[in-house]
Design a protein around this motif. Structure first.
Motif, PDB file in Angstrom:
ATOM      1  N   ALA A   1      -2.580 -11.261 -38.655  1.00  0.00           N
ATOM      2  CA  ALA A   1      -3.380 -10.412 -39.531  1.00  0.00           C
ATOM      3  C   ALA A   1      -4.865 -10.683 -39.332  1.00  0.00           C
ATOM      4  CB  ALA A   1      -3.003 -10.657 -40.986  1.00  0.00           C
ATOM      5  N   SER A   2      -5.666  -9.632 -39.494  1.00  0.00           N
ATOM      6  CA  SER A   2      -7.120  -9.775 -39.516  1.00  0.00           C
ATOM      7  C   SER A   2      -7.543 -10.216 -40.911  1.00  0.00           C
ATOM      8  CB  SER A   2      -7.788  -8.445 -39.165  1.00  0.00           C
ATOM      9  OG  SER A   2      -7.421  -8.020 -37.871  1.00  0.00           O
ATOM     10  N   VAL A   3      -8.427 -11.209 -40.977  1.00  0.00           N
ATOM     11  CA  VAL A   3      -8.903 -11.755 -42.247  1.00  0.00           C
ATOM     12  C   VAL A   3     -10.350 -11.325 -42.440  1.00  0.00           C
ATOM     13  CG1 VAL A   3      -9.298 -13.845 -43.601  1.00  0.00           C
ATOM     14  CG2 VAL A   3      -7.347 -13.721 -42.020  1.00  0.00           C
ATOM     15  N   TYR A   4     -10.633 -10.786 -43.626  1.00  0.00           N
ATOM     16  CA  TYR A   4     -11.962 -10.271 -43.935  1.00  0.00           C
ATOM     17  C   TYR A   4     -12.516 -10.938 -45.183  1.00  0.00           C
ATOM     18  CZ  TYR A   4     -10.877  -6.411 -40.739  1.00  0.00           C
ATOM     19  OH  TYR A   4     -10.545  -5.661 -39.643  1.00  0.00           O
ATOM     20  N   MET A   5     -13.824 -11.185 -45.178  1.00  0.00           N
ATOM     21  CA  MET A   5     -14.564 -11.650 -46.349  1.00  0.00           C
ATOM     22  C   MET A   5     -15.930 -10.979 -46.331  1.00  0.00           C
ATOM     23  SD  MET A   5     -13.718 -15.758 -46.177  1.00  0.00           S
ATOM     24  CE  MET A   5     -14.271 -16.143 -47.839  1.00  0.00           C
ATOM     25  N   LEU A   6     -16.607 -11.016 -47.458  1.00  0.00           N
ATOM     26  CA  LEU A   6     -17.979 -10.536 -47.489  1.00  0.00           C
ATOM     27  C   LEU A   6     -18.828 -11.402 -46.565  1.00  0.00           C
ATOM     28  CD1 LEU A   6     -19.448  -8.247 -49.076  1.00  0.00           C
ATOM     29  CD2 LEU A   6     -20.289 -10.042 -50.594  1.00  0.00           C
ATOM     30  N   ASP A   7     -19.741 -10.779 -45.840  1.00  0.00           N
ATOM     31  CA  ASP A   7     -20.551 -11.518 -44.866  1.00  0.00           C
ATOM     32  C   ASP A   7     -21.263 -12.708 -45.501  1.00  0.00           C
ATOM     33  OD1 ASP A   7     -22.136  -9.767 -46.378  1.00  0.00           O
ATOM     34  OD2 ASP A   7     -23.470  -9.261 -44.714  1.00  0.00           O
ATOM     35  N   ILE A   8     -21.712 -12.556 -46.740  1.00  0.00           N
ATOM     36  CA  ILE A   8     -22.429 -13.636 -47.425  1.00  0.00           C
ATOM     37  C   ILE A   8     -21.519 -14.839 -47.628  1.00  0.00           C
ATOM     38  CG2 ILE A   8     -23.621 -14.264 -49.581  1.00  0.00           C
ATOM     39  CD1 ILE A   8     -24.367 -11.219 -49.731  1.00  0.00           C
ATOM     40  N   ASP A   9     -20.249 -14.595 -47.947  1.00  0.00           N
ATOM     41  CA  ASP A   9     -19.333 -15.710 -48.189  1.00  0.00           C
ATOM     42  C   ASP A   9     -18.931 -16.384 -46.885  1.00  0.00           C
ATOM     43  OD1 ASP A   9     -18.363 -17.153 -50.326  1.00  0.00           O
ATOM     44  OD2 ASP A   9     -16.385 -16.226 -50.282  1.00  0.00           O
ATOM     45  N   ILE A  10     -18.857 -15.630 -45.797  1.00  0.00           N
ATOM     46  CA  ILE A  10     -18.578 -16.249 -44.506  1.00  0.00           C
ATOM     47  C   ILE A  10     -19.698 -17.219 -44.144  1.00  0.00           C
ATOM     48  CG2 ILE A  10     -18.316 -15.842 -42.028  1.00  0.00           C
ATOM     49  CD1 ILE A  10     -17.060 -13.136 -42.727  1.00  0.00           C
ATOM     50  N   ALA A  11     -20.928 -16.796 -44.390  1.00  0.00           N
ATOM     51  CA  ALA A  11     -22.083 -17.609 -44.001  1.00  0.00           C
ATOM     52  C   ALA A  11     -22.277 -18.824 -44.898  1.00  0.00           C
ATOM     53  CB  ALA A  11     -23.348 -16.753 -44.024  1.00  0.00           C
TER      54      ALA A  11
ATOM     55  N   SER B   1      -7.606 -30.742 -53.089  1.00  0.00           N
ATOM     56  CA  SER B   1      -7.889 -29.321 -52.892  1.00  0.00           C
ATOM     57  C   SER B   1      -7.957 -28.985 -51.415  1.00  0.00           C
ATOM     58  CB  SER B   1      -9.210 -28.943 -53.573  1.00  0.00           C
ATOM     59  OG  SER B   1      -9.100 -29.009 -54.973  1.00  0.00           O
ATOM     60  N   ARG B   2      -8.615 -29.843 -50.645  1.00  0.00           N
ATOM     61  CA  ARG B   2      -8.746 -29.559 -49.211  1.00  0.00           C
ATOM     62  C   ARG B   2      -7.389 -29.515 -48.522  1.00  0.00           C
ATOM     63  NH1 ARG B   2      -8.596 -27.779 -45.287  1.00  0.00           N
ATOM     64  NH2 ARG B   2      -9.913 -27.847 -43.413  1.00  0.00           N
ATOM     65  N   GLU B   3      -6.455 -30.341 -48.972  1.00  0.00           N
ATOM     66  CA  GLU B   3      -5.122 -30.352 -48.369  1.00  0.00           C
ATOM     67  C   GLU B   3      -4.353 -29.057 -48.651  1.00  0.00           C
ATOM     68  OE1 GLU B   3      -3.465 -33.833 -50.111  1.00  0.00           O
ATOM     69  OE2 GLU B   3      -4.608 -35.215 -48.829  1.00  0.00           O
ATOM     70  N   ARG B   4      -4.811 -28.296 -49.651  1.00  0.00           N
ATOM     71  CA  ARG B   4      -4.123 -27.060 -50.021  1.00  0.00           C
ATOM     72  C   ARG B   4      -4.807 -25.814 -49.451  1.00  0.00           C
ATOM     73  NH1 ARG B   4      -3.888 -29.136 -56.269  1.00  0.00           N
ATOM     74  NH2 ARG B   4      -1.891 -30.260 -56.187  1.00  0.00           N
ATOM     75  N   VAL B   5      -5.707 -26.004 -48.517  1.00  0.00           N
ATOM     76  CA  VAL B   5      -6.416 -24.887 -47.895  1.00  0.00           C
ATOM     77  C   VAL B   5      -6.159 -24.887 -46.402  1.00  0.00           C
ATOM     78  CG1 VAL B   5      -8.688 -23.872 -47.427  1.00  0.00           C
ATOM     79  CG2 VAL B   5      -8.204 -24.843 -49.681  1.00  0.00           C
ATOM     80  N   TRP B   6      -5.713 -23.744 -45.899  1.00  0.00           N
ATOM     81  CA  TRP B   6      -5.495 -23.541 -44.471  1.00  0.00           C
ATOM     82  C   TRP B   6      -6.533 -22.519 -44.029  1.00  0.00           C
ATOM     83  CZ3 TRP B   6      -0.028 -23.915 -42.120  1.00  0.00           C
ATOM     84  CH2 TRP B   6      -0.058 -23.700 -40.749  1.00  0.00           C
ATOM     85  N   PRO B   7      -7.690 -22.955 -43.545  1.00  0.00           N
ATOM     86  CA  PRO B   7      -8.759 -21.998 -43.234  1.00  0.00           C
ATOM     87  C   PRO B   7      -8.369 -21.058 -42.098  1.00  0.00           C
ATOM     88  CG  PRO B   7      -9.600 -24.257 -43.331  1.00  0.00           C
ATOM     89  CD  PRO B   7      -8.106 -24.342 -43.304  1.00  0.00           C
ATOM     90  N   ALA B   8      -8.847 -19.841 -42.187  1.00  0.00           N
ATOM     91  CA  ALA B   8      -8.668 -18.883 -41.095  1.00  0.00           C
ATOM     92  C   ALA B   8      -9.615 -19.233 -39.956  1.00  0.00           C
ATOM     93  CB  ALA B   8      -8.926 -17.467 -41.593  1.00  0.00           C
ATOM     94  N   LEU B   9      -9.252 -18.838 -38.760  1.00  0.00           N
ATOM     95  CA  LEU B   9     -10.051 -19.162 -37.581  1.00  0.00           C
ATOM     96  C   LEU B   9     -10.991 -18.032 -37.172  1.00  0.00           C
ATOM     97  CD1 LEU B   9      -7.356 -20.936 -35.361  1.00  0.00           C
ATOM     98  CD2 LEU B   9      -9.067 -21.981 -36.878  1.00  0.00           C
ATOM     99  N   ARG B  10     -10.635 -16.802 -37.517  1.00  0.00           N
ATOM    100  CA  ARG B  10     -11.404 -15.647 -37.045  1.00  0.00           C
ATOM    101  C   ARG B  10     -11.662 -14.704 -38.213  1.00  0.00           C
ATOM    102  NH1 ARG B  10      -7.381 -16.960 -33.854  1.00  0.00           N
ATOM    103  NH2 ARG B  10      -6.028 -15.426 -34.857  1.00  0.00           N
ATOM    104  N   VAL B  11     -12.553 -15.087 -39.099  1.00  0.00           N
ATOM    105  CA  VAL B  11     -12.852 -14.272 -40.272  1.00  0.00           C
ATOM    106  C   VAL B  11     -13.861 -13.191 -39.887  1.00  0.00           C
ATOM    107  CG1 VAL B  11     -13.614 -14.280 -42.665  1.00  0.00           C
ATOM    108  CG2 VAL B  11     -12.455 -16.289 -41.715  1.00  0.00           C
TER     109      VAL B  11
END
Length: 339
Positions: A105-115, A155-165
């Protein structure tokens, strides 16, 4: 289907997913989280592209709830084509990377939150000392900070960050559930908080920008924009001006009515809190930790007290930036005083 709040986890899963039909092909799934709110809203659009809006934490309970919700809608993990994250907080972002890996799946966020916010999860170890220093500089003791660090690691252990937001931008439109939705920037609770607005339906996907039973935490953190409360009061004004007929919310929902009235209530609440800061500091200068004991009087865990200090700071800085307060360094922490 909805089920009562007083069931055990096993009974709850046996009763079926907590699904609420929102509009057309759009459904709201209540996913359990180990926080006082109990659940977070994950939206599922069964139309193509099959879309999740927010993902909950990466916990076995959340995975099971999403699995059940997808199955009830005739879907599975591999069906998901698009993920939209309203903001980077772990209970909304935690499973984004897993879904990206499982389904492509493609993952999207607001540009401000990505930065800004989303970078937190990729640079967590690098940024952790700065977060600790921020709270130490505002009066939290080293002992309390040790408890905070332990909670941060959980908390960090419960987050699987996306690679290509991929970025969304304020003012863009996107297709969802057979309608075109406007992308909104609703900062305050998070710097890059995204909302989606469908004017013909009068429907706002608000996540944590507005909540029906509690005030969203509006805190000043080491990586925050400098005036989160100012941002949030503008967001409440924007929501009031939209005057949605309904809003899909992140907690204590999934759907709420009387949205504009709730925005006015929250704005009035923060004005009351600002007056409490003015009145308290008229008596004596304080650092933010002691001031938080006045603003949030009940006994709190180390983690909850950190949120209380952050929210206290947001109010104190709002007043300082407008010339009503000053602050000085006492050699250990910043102390706020009436100007």
């Amino acid at each position: 289907m909805t089920i009562p709040d007083d069931l055990s986890a096993a009974d709850e899963r046996a009763a079926g997913p907590r699904l609420t039909h929102v509009q057309g092909t759009l459904h709201a799934l209540q996913v359990p989280i180990p926080y006082p709110m109990g659940f977070v809203t994950v939206l599922i659009d069964t139309d193509s592209p099959v879309t999740l809006i927010d993902t909950a934490l990466d916990t076995p309970e959340a995975r099971a709830a999403i699995d059940d919700g997808l199955h009830a809608l005739g879907l599975h993990w591999e069906s998901i084509e698009r993920v939209i994250i309203t903001h980077h907080h772990p209970d909304h972002y935690g499973l984004a990377g897993l879904i990206e890996e499982r389904s492509g799946a493609s993952v999207y966020m607001l540009d401000i939150d990505i930065a800004r916010g989303e970078q937190y999860w990729h640079r967590w170890e690098e940024w952790l000392p700065g977060h600790a220093r921020h709270f130490l500089n505002h009066g939290i003791s080293p002992e309390r900070m040790a408890g905070n660090e332990a909670e941060s690691r959980r908390s960090r252990e419960r987050v699987w960050p996306a690679l290509r937001v991929q970025p969304l931008h304020e003012g863009e439109t996107l297709r969802l559930a057979g309608h075109d939705w406007q992308v909104l920037w609703l900062p305050g609770h998070a710097d890059g908080h995204l909302g989606l607005w469908q004017p013909e339906l009068g429907l706002l996907i608000a996540a944590d920008a507005i909540l029906p039973r509690i005030s969203p935490n509006v805190g000043l953190y080491a990586y925050s924009r400098p005036d989160p409360l100012g941002d949030y009061l503008e967001t409440l004004g924007k929501i009031e001006a939209l005057n949605p007929g309904r809003a899909v919310v992140g907690h204590h929902g999934p759907v709420m009515d009387n949205v504009a009235a709730r925005a006015r209530e929250l704005a009035a609440h923060h004005q009351e809190r600002l007056q409490l800061v003015r009145d308290t500091l008229a008596g004596q200068p304080m650092h933010a930790y002691d001031l938080s004991q006045v603003m949030f009087r009940r006994e709190l865990s180390d983690s909850s007290r950190r949120f209380a200090v952050a929210e206290t700071l947001a109010h104190a800085e709002y007043l300082r930036l407008r010339g009503e307060l000053g602050r000085r360094w006492d050699g250990v922490s910043w102390v706020y005083f009436r100007s």
